[in-house]
Design a protein around this motif. Structure first.
Motif, PDB file in Angstrom:
ATOM      1  N   ALA A 104      42.969  31.926  40.598  1.00 45.30           N
ATOM      2  CA  ALA A 104      42.254  31.847  41.874  1.00 45.30           C
ATOM      3  C   ALA A 104      41.191  32.937  41.968  1.00 45.30           C
ATOM      4  CB  ALA A 104      43.245  32.006  43.028  1.00 45.30           C
ATOM      5  N   VAL A 105      40.235  32.708  42.861  1.00 46.74           N
ATOM      6  CA  VAL A 105      39.164  33.683  43.096  1.00 46.74           C
ATOM      7  C   VAL A 105      39.765  35.042  43.479  1.00 46.74           C
ATOM      8  CG1 VAL A 105      37.221  34.262  44.609  1.00 46.74           C
ATOM      9  CG2 VAL A 105      37.445  31.938  43.708  1.00 46.74           C
ATOM     10  N   ALA A 106      40.851  35.008  44.250  1.00 49.94           N
ATOM     11  CA  ALA A 106      41.463  36.260  44.700  1.00 49.94           C
ATOM     12  C   ALA A 106      42.010  37.080  43.524  1.00 49.94           C
ATOM     13  CB  ALA A 106      42.578  35.970  45.703  1.00 49.94           C
ATOM     14  N   ASP A 107      42.558  36.398  42.503  1.00 46.32           N
ATOM     15  CA  ASP A 107      43.052  37.112  41.306  1.00 46.32           C
ATOM     16  C   ASP A 107      41.904  37.872  40.645  1.00 46.32           C
ATOM     17  OD1 ASP A 107      45.430  35.733  41.720  1.00 46.32           O
ATOM     18  OD2 ASP A 107      44.972  34.172  40.249  1.00 46.32           O
ATOM     19  N   VAL A 108      40.765  37.207  40.571  1.00 46.60           N
ATOM     20  CA  VAL A 108      39.605  37.783  39.897  1.00 46.60           C
ATOM     21  C   VAL A 108      39.078  38.975  40.679  1.00 46.60           C
ATOM     22  CG1 VAL A 108      37.223  37.330  39.210  1.00 46.60           C
ATOM     23  CG2 VAL A 108      39.004  35.623  38.769  1.00 46.60           C
ATOM     24  N   GLU A 109      39.044  38.831  41.986  1.00 45.36           N
ATOM     25  CA  GLU A 109      38.554  39.920  42.828  1.00 45.36           C
ATOM     26  C   GLU A 109      39.361  41.204  42.564  1.00 45.36           C
ATOM     27  OE1 GLU A 109      37.686  38.927  46.852  1.00 45.36           O
ATOM     28  OE2 GLU A 109      36.316  40.640  46.718  1.00 45.36           O
ATOM     29  N   VAL A 110      40.689  41.065  42.488  1.00 50.15           N
ATOM     30  CA  VAL A 110      41.558  42.226  42.241  1.00 50.15           C
ATOM     31  C   VAL A 110      41.201  42.889  40.906  1.00 50.15           C
ATOM     32  CG1 VAL A 110      43.947  42.889  41.697  1.00 50.15           C
ATOM     33  CG2 VAL A 110      43.473  41.384  43.646  1.00 50.15           C
ATOM     34  N   LEU A 111      41.004  42.082  39.865  1.00 49.49           N
ATOM     35  CA  LEU A 111      40.753  42.627  38.527  1.00 49.49           C
ATOM     36  C   LEU A 111      39.371  43.267  38.427  1.00 49.49           C
ATOM     37  CD1 LEU A 111      42.384  39.712  36.523  1.00 49.49           C
ATOM     38  CD2 LEU A 111      43.289  42.038  36.802  1.00 49.49           C
ATOM     39  N   LEU A 112      38.369  42.636  39.043  1.00 52.43           N
ATOM     40  CA  LEU A 112      37.025  43.218  39.013  1.00 52.43           C
ATOM     41  C   LEU A 112      36.980  44.509  39.836  1.00 52.43           C
ATOM     42  CD1 LEU A 112      34.704  40.066  39.319  1.00 52.43           C
ATOM     43  CD2 LEU A 112      35.325  41.316  37.252  1.00 52.43           C
ATOM     44  N   MET A 113      37.673  44.513  40.964  1.00 53.23           N
ATOM     45  CA  MET A 113      37.700  45.723  41.789  1.00 53.23           C
ATOM     46  C   MET A 113      38.440  46.854  41.067  1.00 53.23           C
ATOM     47  SD  MET A 113      35.850  44.914  44.214  1.00 53.23           S
ATOM     48  CE  MET A 113      35.901  46.033  45.606  1.00 53.23           C
ATOM     49  N   LEU A 140      37.082  25.990  39.782  1.00 55.12           N
ATOM     50  CA  LEU A 140      37.278  27.439  39.805  1.00 55.12           C
ATOM     51  C   LEU A 140      36.131  28.170  39.100  1.00 55.12           C
ATOM     52  CD1 LEU A 140      39.080  29.940  40.396  1.00 55.12           C
ATOM     53  CD2 LEU A 140      40.238  29.478  38.216  1.00 55.12           C
ATOM     54  N   ILE A 141      35.631  27.583  38.010  1.00 49.54           N
ATOM     55  CA  ILE A 141      34.540  28.211  37.253  1.00 49.54           C
ATOM     56  C   ILE A 141      33.317  28.354  38.148  1.00 49.54           C
ATOM     57  CG2 ILE A 141      33.014  27.981  35.254  1.00 49.54           C
ATOM     58  CD1 ILE A 141      35.217  26.145  34.019  1.00 49.54           C
ATOM     59  N   GLU A 142      33.008  27.267  38.854  1.00 52.60           N
ATOM     60  CA  GLU A 142      31.839  27.283  39.737  1.00 52.60           C
ATOM     61  C   GLU A 142      32.029  28.292  40.876  1.00 52.60           C
ATOM     62  OE1 GLU A 142      30.737  23.295  40.743  1.00 52.60           O
ATOM     63  OE2 GLU A 142      28.975  23.938  41.861  1.00 52.60           O
ATOM     64  N   ASP A 143      33.244  28.311  41.431  1.00 53.27           N
ATOM     65  CA  ASP A 143      33.531  29.239  42.530  1.00 53.27           C
ATOM     66  C   ASP A 143      33.372  30.689  42.065  1.00 53.27           C
ATOM     67  OD1 ASP A 143      34.109  27.024  44.030  1.00 53.27           O
ATOM     68  OD2 ASP A 143      36.292  27.266  43.960  1.00 53.27           O
ATOM     69  N   LEU A 144      33.872  30.983  40.859  1.00 51.25           N
ATOM     70  CA  LEU A 144      33.791  32.351  40.338  1.00 51.25           C
ATOM     71  C   LEU A 144      32.348  32.732  40.041  1.00 51.25           C
ATOM     72  CD1 LEU A 144      36.844  32.447  37.886  1.00 51.25           C
ATOM     73  CD2 LEU A 144      36.657  33.509  40.150  1.00 51.25           C
ATOM     74  N   ALA A 145      31.596  31.791  39.451  1.00 49.40           N
ATOM     75  CA  ALA A 145      30.200  32.079  39.110  1.00 49.40           C
ATOM     76  C   ALA A 145      29.387  32.347  40.371  1.00 49.40           C
ATOM     77  CB  ALA A 145      29.604  30.926  38.315  1.00 49.40           C
ATOM     78  N   LYS A 146      29.664  31.575  41.408  1.00 46.58           N
ATOM     79  CA  LYS A 146      28.921  31.729  42.661  1.00 46.58           C
ATOM     80  C   LYS A 146      29.282  33.063  43.342  1.00 46.58           C
ATOM     81  CE  LYS A 146      26.261  30.587  46.046  1.00 46.58           C
ATOM     82  NZ  LYS A 146      24.807  30.715  45.843  1.00 46.58           N
ATOM     83  N   ARG A 147      30.575  33.399  43.302  1.00 48.13           N
ATOM     84  CA  ARG A 147      31.028  34.599  44.002  1.00 48.13           C
ATOM     85  C   ARG A 147      30.683  35.877  43.234  1.00 48.13           C
ATOM     86  NH1 ARG A 147      31.843  38.522  46.155  1.00 48.13           N
ATOM     87  NH2 ARG A 147      33.653  39.369  47.237  1.00 48.13           N
ATOM     88  N   PHE A 148      30.871  35.862  41.916  1.00 49.93           N
ATOM     89  CA  PHE A 148      30.733  37.106  41.144  1.00 49.93           C
ATOM     90  C   PHE A 148      29.590  37.075  40.134  1.00 49.93           C
ATOM     91  CE2 PHE A 148      35.313  36.472  42.071  1.00 49.93           C
ATOM     92  CZ  PHE A 148      35.493  37.516  42.964  1.00 49.93           C
ATOM     93  N   GLY A 149      29.003  35.915  39.896  1.00 50.13           N
ATOM     94  CA  GLY A 149      27.948  35.785  38.889  1.00 50.13           C
ATOM     95  C   GLY A 149      28.513  35.287  37.567  1.00 50.13           C
ATOM     96  N   SER A 150      27.720  34.458  36.872  1.00 53.05           N
ATOM     97  CA  SER A 150      28.160  33.883  35.592  1.00 53.05           C
ATOM     98  C   SER A 150      28.487  34.952  34.563  1.00 53.05           C
ATOM     99  CB  SER A 150      27.057  33.005  35.007  1.00 53.05           C
ATOM    100  OG  SER A 150      26.969  31.814  35.721  1.00 53.05           O
ATOM    101  N   GLN A 151      27.795  36.096  34.671  1.00 50.28           N
ATOM    102  CA  GLN A 151      27.919  37.107  33.615  1.00 50.28           C
ATOM    103  C   GLN A 151      29.327  37.658  33.498  1.00 50.28           C
ATOM    104  OE1 GLN A 151      26.507  37.877  36.617  1.00 50.28           O
ATOM    105  NE2 GLN A 151      28.152  39.304  37.091  1.00 50.28           N
ATOM    106  N   CYS A 152      30.152  37.496  34.531  1.00 53.78           N
ATOM    107  CA  CYS A 152      31.515  38.027  34.415  1.00 53.78           C
ATOM    108  C   CYS A 152      32.547  36.921  34.255  1.00 53.78           C
ATOM    109  CB  CYS A 152      31.840  38.965  35.574  1.00 53.78           C
ATOM    110  SG  CYS A 152      31.959  38.186  37.142  1.00 53.78           S
TER     111      CYS A 152
END
Lengths: 252, 193
Positions: free
Chosen positions: A85-94, A112-124
């Motif tokens: 989930a997006v929330a899992d990624v937020e924790v790890l990036l933070m 999920l890929i699209e959601d993550l790219a939109k929220r954090f950018g494709s580069q991550c």
């Protein structure tokens, strides 16, 4: 000139580094933070940490480890394992991770890929793809740590995830993983030519020539290995010197 | 030194904090106007997507504050791009501090431009002690073209702005906090400006 990247991969279980040989027969290869620091000093270009037993409870421990790693090393690193989930990624990036790698969750829920790219950018957003060849199926994508065959053919799937916003493909050949017989050059090259984002070759590294082949024949942008580095069978400075002599751009 | 990192929930802030910690420097993370104005130096990190980041800045009115700052200021990665006028990423109106555009790489090469690439034509105290051709870590799909404000360049395959200086505003497209010893030196150089 942009250099080819050499990436040691650390599989993490209960805060320790392990490496599966053909996804079985796991061995303990040390403390992740100590190994990470050592690899950064040795000239590793990037590191990957895969939490291979991520349950909800373990994920919290992993985030703390990610923070500890980020505190101590000054090169980029990717973390993966159990992200859904997006929330899992937020924790790890933070916590200080630079990129996340998603695998089964992307197959279950490509959105999920699209959601993550939109929220954090494709580069991550790295999408990890476990692939296996059989005469009957050709190169197919496998989910759940390589245990479940999916409907996707490998090149089509990598194109699809890049269209959705993946910024990098980490391609592991299950046929080659743990064999030390070399990377899967054919499928790595096919994927590298099919997508516009960087491709990391993974699975099968055994010699310095294998890395040169991944870059020169398969056109990989980076190459990843685990036990070969962890057990000091091959040193990164020696590898880079070899690649440089082969005319491959490396940070040396 | 009173060092402030702009907090707008759109960045790899932790990495920058840790990099400063390794240099023995403490920084305050803040989006508070008074705290940022009172800083001796300001670091503006950024990882992510341009329009989301601008929305986060606007939600905190930081788009009004940042252009008025007078102290040495450095934008990193997306932080560099946000200082410019307009980005092709999401057709986004940026902060407009540095009169330059942000463009998407149009190349046969892989995009994002990801990995270690060389810093060239270094022309700023920001690069004191850094050798021509030193490697820095990049991960980005958009770039600022070469300009009068370019103080270092990198090629992919054409030269683009690796770093900028416009008045008190510095900017780096690469990640000094992730660029090993050279990156640490560049951060130290900024702190010494």
């Amino acid at each position: 000139m942009l250099t080819k990247r050499i990436i040691p991969c650390l599989d993490i279980k209960n805060g320790r580094t392990v490496k599966g040989v053909r996804f079985e027969n796991i061995r303990d290869a040390g403390d992740p933070v100590e190994l990470a620091k050592w690899y950064a000093e040795q000239g590793a270009d990037e590191l990957v940490f895969l939490d291979i037993t991520a349950t909800n409870e373990e994920r919290k421990t992993f985030a703390e480890l990610v923070r500890d790693i980020a505190r101590h090393i000054d090169i980029p690193f990717t973390v993966g394992g159990g992200i859904s989930a997006v929330a899992d990624v937020e924790v790890l990036l933070m916590a200080g991770a630079d990129k996340v790698s998603i695998n089964s969750a992307a197959i279950r829920n490509p959105q999920l890929i699209e959601d993550l790219a939109k929220r954090f950018g494709s580069q991550c957003v790295t999408v990890a793809v476990d692939t296996k060849y059989t005469e009957v199926t050709g190169w197919k994508v496998y989910a759940r740590a390589g245990t479940v065959e999916t409907e996707h053919t490998t090149v089509d799937w990598t194109r699809q995830v890049v269209d959705l916003g993946a910024g990098e493909i980490l391609l592991t050949s299950m046929n080659n993983d743990g064999t030390k017989a070399g990377f899967a050059l054919d499928i790595t090259r096919s994927v590298s030519e099919a997508v516009a984002v960087p491709v990391v070759a993974s699975g099968g590294a055994g010699t310095m020539q294998h890395f040169a082949d991944a870059f020169q024949i398969a056109h990989a942008d980076a190459a990843l290995a685990a036990s070969l580095f962890h057990f000091r069978e091959l040193s990164i400075p020696d590898l880079k010197q070899f690649l440089k002599a082969e005319g491959i751009a490396v940070r040396y | 030194m009173n060092l402030v990192i702009v907090d707008y929930k759109a960045g790899n802030v932790q990495s920058v904090l840790f990099a400063l910690e390794r240099l023995g420097v403490q920084a305050t993370l803040s989006s508070d106007f008074e705290t940022i104005r009172a800083a001796d130096k300001v670091i503006f990190p950024g990882v992510g997507e341009a329009s989301s980041a601008m929305a986060q800045l606007r939600a905190r009115n930081l788009d009004k504050l940042l252009p008025t700052l007078q102290q040495p200021f450095i934008g990193v990665c997306l932080g560099m791009q946000l200082l410019c006028e307009h980005s092709e990423e999401g057709d986004t109106e940026m902060l407009g501090i540095i009169p330059l555009p942000v463009k998407r790489f149009q190349t046969e090469l892989k995009v994002p431009h990801m990995g270690w690439n060389q810093l060239e034509k270094l022309q700023s105290p920001l690069f004191t002690g850094i050798a021509e051709g030193e490697y820095a870590y990049y991960v980005h799909s958009f770039y600022v073209p070469m300009s009068d404000y370019t103080i270092a360049q990198t090629s992919y395959p054409e030269p683009f702005s690796a770093a900028l200086q416009y008045k008190n505003f510095y900017a780096a497209q690469f990640h000094p906090e992730k660029s090993g010893a050279a990156g640490s030196q560049i951060l130290e150089n900024f702190l010494a400006i």
